[in-house]
Enzyme design. Structure first.
Site, PDB file in Angstrom:
ATOM      1  N   CYS A   1       0.851  -1.182   0.000  1.00 23.03           N
ATOM      2  CA  CYS A   1       0.000   0.000   0.000  1.00 23.03           C
ATOM      3  C   CYS A   1       0.887   1.233   0.000  1.00 23.03           C
ATOM      4  O   CYS A   1       1.962   1.236   0.604  1.00 23.03           O
ATOM      5  CB  CYS A   1      -0.894  -0.002   1.246  1.00 23.03           C
ATOM      6  SG  CYS A   1      -2.079   1.364   1.261  1.00 23.03           S
TER       7      CYS A   1
ATOM      8  N   CYS B   1      -0.408   0.652  10.416  1.00 26.10           N
ATOM      9  CA  CYS B   1      -0.791  -0.456   9.535  1.00 26.10           C
ATOM     10  C   CYS B   1       0.409  -1.179   8.953  1.00 26.10           C
ATOM     11  O   CYS B   1       1.356  -0.551   8.467  1.00 26.10           O
ATOM     12  CB  CYS B   1      -1.665   0.092   8.410  1.00 26.10           C
ATOM     13  SG  CYS B   1      -2.233  -1.179   7.283  1.00 26.10           S
TER      14      CYS B   1
HETATM   15  N1  SAH Z   1      -7.001   1.400   2.676  1.00 27.79           N
HETATM   16  C1  SAH Z   1      -8.327   1.087   3.144  1.00 27.79           C
HETATM   17  C2  SAH Z   1      -8.517  -0.372   3.396  1.00 27.79           C
HETATM   18  C3  SAH Z   1      -7.570  -0.927   4.445  1.00 27.79           C
HETATM   19  S1  SAH Z   1      -8.506  -1.312   5.818  1.00 27.79           S
HETATM   20  C4  SAH Z   1      -8.636   1.908   4.390  1.00 27.79           C
HETATM   21  O1  SAH Z   1      -7.743   2.629   4.843  1.00 27.79           O
HETATM   22  O2  SAH Z   1      -9.744   1.884   4.851  1.00 27.79           O
HETATM   23  C5  SAH Z   1      -7.801  -0.402   7.063  1.00 27.79           C
HETATM   24  C6  SAH Z   1      -8.431  -0.886   8.333  1.00 27.79           C
HETATM   25  O3  SAH Z   1      -7.741  -2.026   8.833  1.00 27.79           O
HETATM   26  C7  SAH Z   1      -8.363   0.135   9.411  1.00 27.79           C
HETATM   27  O4  SAH Z   1      -9.380   1.097   9.320  1.00 27.79           O
HETATM   28  C8  SAH Z   1      -8.524  -0.758  10.623  1.00 27.79           C
HETATM   29  O5  SAH Z   1      -9.877  -1.058  10.786  1.00 27.79           O
HETATM   30  C9  SAH Z   1      -7.787  -2.031  10.240  1.00 27.79           C
HETATM   31  N2  SAH Z   1      -6.409  -2.042  10.764  1.00 27.79           N
HETATM   32  C10 SAH Z   1      -5.251  -1.945  10.091  1.00 27.79           C
HETATM   33  N3  SAH Z   1      -4.186  -1.991  10.916  1.00 27.79           N
HETATM   34  C11 SAH Z   1      -4.680  -2.124  12.151  1.00 27.79           C
HETATM   35  C12 SAH Z   1      -4.096  -2.237  13.446  1.00 27.79           C
HETATM   36  N4  SAH Z   1      -2.769  -2.188  13.639  1.00 27.79           N
HETATM   37  N5  SAH Z   1      -4.933  -2.376  14.500  1.00 27.79           N
HETATM   38  C13 SAH Z   1      -6.263  -2.424  14.329  1.00 27.79           C
HETATM   39  N6  SAH Z   1      -6.874  -2.321  13.149  1.00 27.79           N
HETATM   40  C14 SAH Z   1      -6.098  -2.179  12.065  1.00 27.79           C
END
Ligand code: SAH
Length: 374
Positions: free
Chosen positions: A131, A138
């Site tokens: 990404c 993330c």
């Molecule tokens: N790029 C898109 C799709 C990715 S989903 C977006 O930003 O919406 C991203 C989601 O993954 C976040 O909103 C959260 O719900 C989850 N997520 C990612 N990393 C996380 C983490 N370290 N802890 C908890 N939730 C996480």
């Protein structure tokens, strides 16, 4: 050829058949001198009977079966492992034809996300390898962006997950690896196939696109006729806080994002969902809760609070349960429909991108220093 999708890993790869819509298939058949009704037969084999080889499409002539074989790939995703967590969430890792990996997560019921207790089987799918948006919580962005998934690679995550579990997926969220709205063309093609009754047959109101907030693309998606749902990864209620967590906020600050969301509201019936990861000392203050409540009310949005999942190589922590609960109660007290996600998949690296990253580091596709050094 009309039916060739864009953004595949290698230019000389055959397109995945699961990325070809019925109208595209009819065009291809015409080019091959075949009648259009064959499209319905082929799609019946793919999405109804779920054949594993073109040779199993026994009501087609041998010549057509051979042509299909030459032109299309029936399996572009190889399942290479699944992990189960104690709460029955399952995570699947798939190998792509270029050697890269994507992951999908199956969540048997998702009341924390959508309220009612149900027989929902939600699949969380990826839209890109890696990404480009570099959100600070993330794992997906840790080693940068690799490529878009093709429409076929998106659709096939459903096919393979259903094959492994022998159960239909009836709810889909684009919350896996990648930014779906940065891959809009392939996303829209995949949604067409996923929604169609000749395809996966999942109703539009059971499809949720989640975005980090690409304002112009939100408007483009709003212009599409299907009544799909939208989730916004908000994670900060002011520009000052959101910017620390999500660099994309510099390009599309909250006011710009909300302008696009008001546009969305004019076009779609379903409520918008705000996802808000609670990170200790970063975005979990009472002030942020109050501001978030105000913003949610302005759009009649609901809020889904998610306790931060620890990611290797990142330093943040989740707040205590007491802080999580009081944040939730501030929202509820101000009349905002809000849920706090109790743990799902914490023990299987279910935070987006973690599993693929581990595998690619192991195989040397991305270096550990690239991941740890940021
Ligand atoms: N790029 C898109 C799709 C990715 S989903 C977006 O930003 O919406 C991203 C989601 O993954 C976040 O909103 C959260 O719900 C989850 N997520 C990612 N990393 C996380 C983490 N370290 N802890 C908890 N939730 C996480």
């Amino acid at each position: 050829m009309e039916a060739t999708p864009s953004g595949s890993g290698k230019e000389n790869e055959k397109p995945a058949i699961h990325g070809i819509s019925k109208p595209d298939l009819e065009i291809w058949l015409k080019e091959q001198g075949e009648p259009a009704y064959r499209a319905g037969q082929i799609l019946g084999w793919l999405y109804g009977k779920r054949v594993r080889a073109f040779s199993e499409m026994t009501n087609l002539g041998q010549g057509l079966r051979t042509k299909l074989e030459e032109h299309f790939e029936l399996q572009a995703l190889q399942p290479v492992g699944d992990l189960s967590s104690s709460d029955t969430t399952k995570k699947y890792l798939f190998k792509l034809r270029d050697g890269r990996y994507v992951e999908a997560v199956l969540i048997p019921a998702s009341p924390a996300l959508y309220g009612e207790a149900s027989d929902r089987r939600t699949l969380c799918v990826s839209s890109q390898v890696g990404c480009a948006y570099d959100c600070k919580f993330c794992a997906s962005g840790l080693a940068g962006f690799v490529r878009n998934l093709t429409a076929g690679e998106i659709v096939e995550q459903i096919i393979r997950a259903e094959e492994i579990t022998s159960q239909k997926v009836n709810n889909l969220v684009f919350m896996g690896m990648g930014e779906p709205l940065a891959n809009l063309t392939n996303l829209l093609k995949a949604i067409e196939i996923i929604n169609a009754d000749w395809g996966c047959g999942i109703g539009a109101r059971h499809l949720t696109v989640s975005t980090s907030g690409l304002a112009p693309q939100i408007k483009k998606l709003a212009d599409q006729p299907l009544q799909i749902r939208l989730a916004i990864s908000l994670h900060g209620a002011s520009d000052e806080v959101r910017e620390k967590i999500m660099p994309v906020n510099q390009k599309y600050p909250i006011e710009r994002l909300f302008e696009a969301l008001r546009y969305w509201r004019q076009h779609k019936k379903q409520k918008i969902t705000f996802e808000y990861i609670l990170i200790e000392g970063v975005n979990d203050s009472i002030d942020q809760a109050g501001l978030l409540a105000k913003r949610a009310r302005a759009l009649s949005a609901k809020v889904n609070l998610i306790p931060y999942n620890q990611v290797e190589g990142l330093s943040w922590n989740r707040p205590s349960e007491a802080v999580q609960e009081s944040f939730l109660n501030i929202l509820k007290g101000r009349g905002v429909p809000a849920t706090l996600r109790r743990e799902k998949g914490h023990d299987i690296s279910a935070a987006c991108g973690q599993l693929r990253l581990k595998e690619e580091v192991k195989e040397g596709l991305v270096s550990e220093t690239a991941v740890k050094g940021g």
